[in-house]
Structure formats: C-alpha cells, structure tokens
Design a protein around this motif. Structure first.
Motif, PDB file in Angstrom:
ATOM      1  N   GLY A 139       0.803  -1.218   0.000  1.00  0.00           N
ATOM      2  CA  GLY A 139       0.000   0.000   0.000  1.00  0.00           C
ATOM      3  C   GLY A 139       0.832   1.262   0.000  1.00  0.00           C
ATOM      4  N   ARG A 140       1.962   1.242   0.668  1.00  0.00           N
ATOM      5  CA  ARG A 140       2.893   2.372   0.670  1.00  0.00           C
ATOM      6  C   ARG A 140       4.308   1.818   0.772  1.00  0.00           C
ATOM      7  NH1 ARG A 140       4.815   3.741   5.761  1.00  0.00           N
ATOM      8  NH2 ARG A 140       3.897   2.577   7.496  1.00  0.00           N
ATOM      9  N   ALA A 141       5.308   2.650   0.542  1.00  0.00           N
ATOM     10  CA  ALA A 141       6.684   2.161   0.564  1.00  0.00           C
ATOM     11  C   ALA A 141       7.642   3.266   0.951  1.00  0.00           C
ATOM     12  CB  ALA A 141       7.070   1.594  -0.796  1.00  0.00           C
ATOM     13  N   ARG A 142       8.766   2.844   1.516  1.00  0.00           N
ATOM     14  CA  ARG A 142       9.906   3.733   1.752  1.00  0.00           C
ATOM     15  C   ARG A 142      10.978   3.299   0.764  1.00  0.00           C
ATOM     16  NH1 ARG A 142      11.883   2.734   7.319  1.00  0.00           N
ATOM     17  NH2 ARG A 142      12.389   4.945   7.630  1.00  0.00           N
ATOM     18  N   LEU A 143      11.373   4.194  -0.120  1.00  0.00           N
ATOM     19  CA  LEU A 143      12.221   3.818  -1.248  1.00  0.00           C
ATOM     20  C   LEU A 143      13.270   4.886  -1.504  1.00  0.00           C
ATOM     21  CD1 LEU A 143      12.819   1.973  -3.742  1.00  0.00           C
ATOM     22  CD2 LEU A 143      11.082   3.304  -4.971  1.00  0.00           C
ATOM     23  N   VAL A 144      14.528   4.450  -1.685  1.00  0.00           N
ATOM     24  CA  VAL A 144      15.592   5.378  -2.077  1.00  0.00           C
ATOM     25  C   VAL A 144      16.411   4.754  -3.197  1.00  0.00           C
ATOM     26  CG1 VAL A 144      15.771   6.429   0.212  1.00  0.00           C
ATOM     27  CG2 VAL A 144      17.292   4.533  -0.392  1.00  0.00           C
ATOM     28  N   MET A 145      17.080   5.627  -3.917  1.00  0.00           N
ATOM     29  CA  MET A 145      18.085   5.231  -4.905  1.00  0.00           C
ATOM     30  C   MET A 145      19.421   5.758  -4.397  1.00  0.00           C
ATOM     31  SD  MET A 145      19.383   4.024  -7.586  1.00  0.00           S
ATOM     32  CE  MET A 145      20.615   4.150  -8.867  1.00  0.00           C
ATOM     33  N   ALA A 146      20.401   4.834  -4.250  1.00  0.00           N
ATOM     34  CA  ALA A 146      21.739   5.211  -3.772  1.00  0.00           C
ATOM     35  C   ALA A 146      22.754   4.500  -4.657  1.00  0.00           C
ATOM     36  CB  ALA A 146      21.922   4.820  -2.306  1.00  0.00           C
ATOM     37  N   PRO A 147      23.181   5.114  -5.743  1.00  0.00           N
ATOM     38  CA  PRO A 147      24.011   4.419  -6.743  1.00  0.00           C
ATOM     39  C   PRO A 147      25.384   4.035  -6.223  1.00  0.00           C
ATOM     40  CG  PRO A 147      23.939   6.772  -7.200  1.00  0.00           C
ATOM     41  CD  PRO A 147      22.957   6.523  -6.099  1.00  0.00           C
ATOM     42  N   GLU A 148      25.854   2.865  -6.684  1.00  0.00           N
ATOM     43  CA  GLU A 148      27.217   2.420  -6.399  1.00  0.00           C
ATOM     44  C   GLU A 148      28.168   3.127  -7.360  1.00  0.00           C
ATOM     45  OE1 GLU A 148      30.701   0.337  -7.599  1.00  0.00           O
ATOM     46  OE2 GLU A 148      28.864   0.269  -8.779  1.00  0.00           O
ATOM     47  N   ARG A 149      29.284   3.672  -6.849  1.00  0.00           N
ATOM     48  CA  ARG A 149      30.203   4.434  -7.712  1.00  0.00           C
ATOM     49  C   ARG A 149      31.667   4.078  -7.466  1.00  0.00           C
ATOM     50  NH1 ARG A 149      29.271  10.608  -7.511  1.00  0.00           N
ATOM     51  NH2 ARG A 149      29.319  10.313  -5.250  1.00  0.00           N
ATOM     52  N   THR A 150      31.927   2.897  -6.910  1.00  0.00           N
ATOM     53  CA  THR A 150      33.309   2.523  -6.612  1.00  0.00           C
ATOM     54  C   THR A 150      34.021   2.002  -7.859  1.00  0.00           C
ATOM     55  OG1 THR A 150      32.656   0.280  -5.991  1.00  0.00           O
ATOM     56  CG2 THR A 150      32.717   1.927  -4.241  1.00  0.00           C
ATOM     57  N   ILE A 151      35.333   1.964  -7.782  1.00  0.00           N
ATOM     58  CA  ILE A 151      36.148   1.394  -8.842  1.00  0.00           C
ATOM     59  C   ILE A 151      36.700   0.057  -8.370  1.00  0.00           C
ATOM     60  CG2 ILE A 151      38.279   2.532  -8.093  1.00  0.00           C
ATOM     61  CD1 ILE A 151      39.062   2.819 -11.016  1.00  0.00           C
ATOM     62  N   GLN A 152      36.730  -0.914  -9.272  1.00  0.00           N
ATOM     63  CA  GLN A 152      37.278  -2.215  -8.912  1.00  0.00           C
ATOM     64  C   GLN A 152      38.758  -2.076  -8.574  1.00  0.00           C
ATOM     65  OE1 GLN A 152      35.659  -3.958 -12.536  1.00  0.00           O
ATOM     66  NE2 GLN A 152      34.930  -5.656 -11.320  1.00  0.00           N
ATOM     67  N   GLY A 153      39.133  -2.741  -7.501  1.00  0.00           N
ATOM     68  CA  GLY A 153      40.508  -2.677  -7.046  1.00  0.00           C
ATOM     69  C   GLY A 153      40.689  -1.832  -5.806  1.00  0.00           C
ATOM     70  N   GLN A 154      39.712  -0.952  -5.532  1.00  0.00           N
ATOM     71  CA  GLN A 154      39.776  -0.145  -4.313  1.00  0.00           C
ATOM     72  C   GLN A 154      38.377   0.150  -3.780  1.00  0.00           C
ATOM     73  OE1 GLN A 154      42.427   2.683  -6.149  1.00  0.00           O
ATOM     74  NE2 GLN A 154      40.789   4.160  -6.500  1.00  0.00           N
ATOM     75  N   ALA A 155      37.475  -0.812  -3.979  1.00  0.00           N
ATOM     76  CA  ALA A 155      36.068  -0.599  -3.638  1.00  0.00           C
ATOM     77  C   ALA A 155      35.842  -0.448  -2.142  1.00  0.00           C
ATOM     78  CB  ALA A 155      35.227  -1.751  -4.183  1.00  0.00           C
ATOM     79  N   LEU A 156      36.478  -1.262  -1.321  1.00  0.00           N
ATOM     80  CA  LEU A 156      36.222  -1.193   0.116  1.00  0.00           C
ATOM     81  C   LEU A 156      36.655   0.154   0.694  1.00  0.00           C
ATOM     82  CD1 LEU A 156      37.187  -4.801   1.261  1.00  0.00           C
ATOM     83  CD2 LEU A 156      34.929  -3.865   0.802  1.00  0.00           C
ATOM     84  N   ARG A 157      37.742   0.677   0.187  1.00  0.00           N
ATOM     85  CA  ARG A 157      38.171   2.012   0.638  1.00  0.00           C
ATOM     86  C   ARG A 157      37.220   3.088   0.136  1.00  0.00           C
ATOM     87  NH1 ARG A 157      41.087   5.828  -1.823  1.00  0.00           N
ATOM     88  NH2 ARG A 157      41.952   4.456  -3.418  1.00  0.00           N
ATOM     89  N   GLU A 158      36.832   2.991  -1.128  1.00  0.00           N
ATOM     90  CA  GLU A 158      35.980   4.035  -1.700  1.00  0.00           C
ATOM     91  C   GLU A 158      34.564   4.012  -1.130  1.00  0.00           C
ATOM     92  OE1 GLU A 158      36.115   4.085  -5.957  1.00  0.00           O
ATOM     93  OE2 GLU A 158      38.051   5.134  -5.959  1.00  0.00           O
ATOM     94  N   LEU A 159      34.093   2.869  -0.673  1.00  0.00           N
ATOM     95  CA  LEU A 159      32.784   2.839  -0.022  1.00  0.00           C
ATOM     96  C   LEU A 159      32.738   3.785   1.169  1.00  0.00           C
ATOM     97  CD1 LEU A 159      31.829  -0.957  -0.020  1.00  0.00           C
ATOM     98  CD2 LEU A 159      30.505   0.899  -1.040  1.00  0.00           C
ATOM     99  N   THR A 160      33.866   3.930   1.829  1.00  0.00           N
ATOM    100  CA  THR A 160      33.960   4.827   2.981  1.00  0.00           C
ATOM    101  C   THR A 160      34.322   6.244   2.571  1.00  0.00           C
ATOM    102  OG1 THR A 160      34.621   3.006   4.415  1.00  0.00           O
ATOM    103  CG2 THR A 160      35.167   5.223   5.157  1.00  0.00           C
ATOM    104  N   GLU A 161      35.220   6.382   1.594  1.00  0.00           N
ATOM    105  CA  GLU A 161      35.770   7.694   1.271  1.00  0.00           C
ATOM    106  C   GLU A 161      34.938   8.491   0.274  1.00  0.00           C
ATOM    107  OE1 GLU A 161      39.782   7.130   0.029  1.00  0.00           O
ATOM    108  OE2 GLU A 161      40.475   6.464   2.004  1.00  0.00           O
ATOM    109  N   LEU A 162      34.270   7.808  -0.647  1.00  0.00           N
ATOM    110  CA  LEU A 162      33.482   8.537  -1.639  1.00  0.00           C
ATOM    111  C   LEU A 162      32.152   8.991  -1.040  1.00  0.00           C
ATOM    112  CD1 LEU A 162      33.834   6.505  -4.963  1.00  0.00           C
ATOM    113  CD2 LEU A 162      35.002   8.604  -4.317  1.00  0.00           C
ATOM    114  N   PRO A 163      31.682  10.175  -1.417  1.00  0.00           N
ATOM    115  CA  PRO A 163      30.342  10.581  -0.980  1.00  0.00           C
ATOM    116  C   PRO A 163      29.284   9.620  -1.511  1.00  0.00           C
ATOM    117  CG  PRO A 163      31.566  12.450  -1.881  1.00  0.00           C
ATOM    118  CD  PRO A 163      32.354  11.220  -2.217  1.00  0.00           C
ATOM    119  N   GLN A 164      28.338   9.266  -0.666  1.00  0.00           N
ATOM    120  CA  GLN A 164      27.226   8.409  -1.054  1.00  0.00           C
ATOM    121  C   GLN A 164      26.029   9.295  -1.402  1.00  0.00           C
ATOM    122  OE1 GLN A 164      27.203   5.006  -1.325  1.00  0.00           O
ATOM    123  NE2 GLN A 164      29.382   4.930  -0.806  1.00  0.00           N
TER     124      GLN A 164
END
Length: 433
Positions: A139-164
């Motif tokens: 009947g209703r929903a809570r919905l967001v779009m939060a795109p992934e923007r990391t680069i392969q090879g340094q994704a775990l670091r960029e998940l923290t360092e890049l703006p979400q």
C-alpha cells in the motif's frame, strides 16, 4: 536506525557493500539466486577478486554477515544489487533482475522496510519498476536510490571515502537512506528525487567514457599524422588549467560498457549524440587494434596462418588490478585473430587459466609467451608487465612484433632486439613497416 539489512545480489556491488556494512556493525543478510555463489561464500571463499574482500569476509562471516537463498523477515532495509545488463541484439536494458528483486522484497518484507536501489538503472526505473511491486503488496513504501560508484581494485576504501548519493521517494525515505549510508561513508549527499540519484551514476560513468573516447580519438589522429600521441597529450596538459586530456587506451568493465546504453534508454525524446558516439569509438578501438596486429604480422611474416600471438592482459584493466573479463578488449579481438588463423597464447596475473581457455586462448607463463610467439600484444597495464625485462626476454626468440597498448614496456629495448614496436596511434617513423 537500520541495523538488520538484506542485500539482494552477491556480485561485485552487493558483496563489497555487504562487507562494508558488516564491518561497520550492521547485521547483514546476503542472498543470491546462484547456488554456486552461495556455496562459495558460505564456505568463506570469495568468488571474485577485490583486495581486502577475503579478509573482510573472514572477519564477519557467521558473526554479522550471513548468506541465504532467500531474504529473512524483519529487515530494517533491503538493498537491490542485481545486474542490469543490456541485450546483445538491441542494446536495450534488461531490467528482469531488478523487477524480480523488487517482487521478492515485496513478498518477504513489509512497509517498514527501507528499500534501496543500488543497481545502475535507466532514469525512472526505481519509480516505474520497483515502486509498483512494493505498493501493490504494502500500500505504501519507503524507497531510495543510492548508486554504487566505486572502482574495482579499491572498492572497500571508496565505499567509505566517496560521498554516497541518496535520492528518496519522499522526505521520510530520504532521511532513512541518509542515516543508513551515514553508517558507511564519511559524507552523504542527499538529492531531491529518485531520478536525480539515478542520473548521477549515469552522468559519472558516461562522462568517463567520453573522456577516454576523446583520448583515443586524439591518439588515432596523431597516428594518422605520424606524431606521438603521448607527446601531444603531455604537452597539452602541461601546466594548462583546463581539464586534462586522457591517455589512450581500452575502455571496458561492467559499467562503462553498458551504462552509455542505459543513458540512451533514459532519453526517449532524443538520441544522446555525444555519449553514443563515444561508446562507438571505444567499442571500435579493440577491433581496429586487432586488425592492425593481423596486418602487421602479415607484413612481417608473409602470412598469418599458423602464426602464434601471445596476448598479455586478458582482464579489462590492469590497474587497479582485477580479474574481471566483462568488456575486456581481448573478447572483441579474438574473432579477428581466429579468422587470421592465429594460435593465441594467453597470460594474465589474475584471470584464471580456465577462463582464458574458455575464450579460446592457451594459458602460458610469461617466459613461454615470449619463447613461443611470433608477436606479443600487451592489452592492459598490470604492474607485472611494467617491469618486464624485454631486453632479455626477446633476443633469440621468433618474436617479430610487439604491440604495447599502454606504452609500458621499454621501447628502446624492444627495438634494440630487432623487434618492431607499435602502440595506439604510435609507430616509430624510422621503422620501414
């Protein structure tokens, strides 16, 4: 605050996000439709290459990271991280996986669950494909779009360092999304709508594709006039305050090879001319290089049938290192090599031997690649190739020709061994070929 999070899709995007959230104290439940993926992860084995991921899995699996065939109930948030390919025949987006994930979340969760679209999608997909499945069930929903923007090879670091970037269906959704990603990243950028967030990802990746395409266009033009493209680019960039020109090179990976088509599918009223042209340039480049290699071998050897070509670097990029073959240049080149009757040897520091075999190559060591080849083609810039001692590897071999796509080998050492040297838009003019 979201503490219990489900992630649909344990591929590159979903698994790195799961590891990042688990390391930040969330209870994460990952699901995947592929039994093999679930079995590998449940056994503590990572099915893809990403630095730090195996260690993250070791630290969190069974503690606050769990793998299931289906989503558990009572989730605070459910994140869609499934693939969004384009069809081979039409190049139109295939959103089947997104629709299936939305249906599964609607069936397993409730209206209190924040639903996050993380997959890259055409603009309007979150509202047009995901939202109806949720509202039909809840009947209703809570919905967001939060795109992934990391680069392969340094994704775990960029998940923290890049703006979400987080765009919401409404204010309540957006606040919940900002709170969720605030647990992961140093900075969260809220935007006004789902569509804004969807376009952010496409704008980032298509801009990158455009930049690389222009570098490739400059290189080809330089080659047509007999000048060195790297000299042109270095001089153009030197202390010049406008955006730098990119070095020429192949453009691949799961994102840049499909996101321009998602961009195009987002524009029903017109065709995005710049993005479409850049994609064509980058897709044509490997084929042009393959044809050059075949032509050069024919000129140097008299015939190509029965000749042996060693291809170094099968992954789509060498730095940061990856084993990802999606959009790899070699895949587009192999048909031309097959038509020419070439035997293709394959080497890559990370791509498994069975993958090279599956694409039609013969896996070999670096020593064997040089000792058995008539020509050597370097396709990516992995660090292992930068220091190759070509001055000792080449003498005494049958190698007549080296095509160094990224200009990472010692050109003078190659030529001193009596071997023809060439690269993208570059061929030493004093060589007679």
């Amino acid at each position: 605050m979201a503490n219990r999070i489900g992630i649909v899709g344990m591929g590159y995007v979903g698994l790195t996000l799961a590891a990042g959230l688990a390391r930040n104290g969330c209870e994460v439940h990952g699901v995947d439709s592929e039994p093999r993926v679930r079995e590998e992860l449940s056994a503590g084995r990572v099915h893809l290459y990403e630095p730090g991921l195996a260690e993250a899995l070791r630290d969190t699996l069974g503690r606050n990271l769990f793998v299931h065939p289906a989503l558990p109930p009572d989730l605070d948030a459910a994140v869609i991280c499934v693939s969004t390919p384009v069809r081979d025949d039409t190049r139109q987006p295939d959103l089947t996986n997104v629709a299936a994930a939305a249906t599964e979340i609607a069936r397993r969760c409730g209206s209190q669950t924040l639903v996050v679209v993380r997959s890259t999608v055409p603009v309007g997909t979150s509202r047009r494909v995901v939202l109806p499945a949720l509202t039909a069930a809840w009947g209703r929903a809570r919905l967001v779009m939060a795109p992934e923007r990391t680069i392969q090879g340094q994704a775990l670091r960029e998940l923290t360092e890049l703006p979400q970037v987080v765009g919401g269906l409404d204010d309540d959704s957006r606040r919940a999304g900002v709170a969720l990603f605030g647990r992961l990243a140093r900075q969260v950028v809220p935007v006004s709508s789902l569509e804004t967030a969807e376009l952010v990802k496409l704008a980032n990746n298509c801009h990158t594709d455009l930049i690389y395409a222009y570098g490739n266009e400059v290189a080809l033009l330089a080659g047509a006039h007999g000048v060195d493209p790297l000299e042109v680019i270095r001089a153009a960039n030197h202390d010049y305050p406008r955006p730098d020109l990119a070095r020429p090179g192949f453009v691949g990976g799961s994102c840049l090879s499909k996101d321009p088509y998602l961009f195009g599918a987002s524009a029903p009223a017109h065709t995005p001319l710049l993005v479409a042209a850049a994609r064509r340039r980058n897709e044509q480049l490997p084929v042009q290089v393959a044809e050059t290699v075949v032509r050069r071998l024919r000129q140097l050897r008299g015939a190509t049938a029965g000749a042996t070509l060693a291809v170094l670097g099968w992954a789509y990029k060498g730095w940061p290192p990856t084993d990802d073959m999606r959009g790899a240049a070699v895949v587009a080149m192999l048909p031309a090599f097959g038509r020419a009757g070439l035997r293709v040897l394959g080497h890559d520091p990370l791509v498994a031997d069975e993958v090279i075999r599956a694409h039609g190559g013969e896996p070999v060591s670096l020593d064997k690649a040089f000792s058995e080849a008539d020509a050597v083609l370097v396709l990516n810039d992995h660090p292992d190739y930068r220091g190759l001692p070509v001055g000792t590897l080449l003498p005494g071999t049958a190698v007549r020709f080296v095509y160094d796509s990224w200009r990472i080998l010692d050109e003078e050492a190659v030529r001193a061994a009596g071997v023809h040297y060439e690269s993208l838009g570059y061929r030493p003019t004093r060589e007679p070929v």
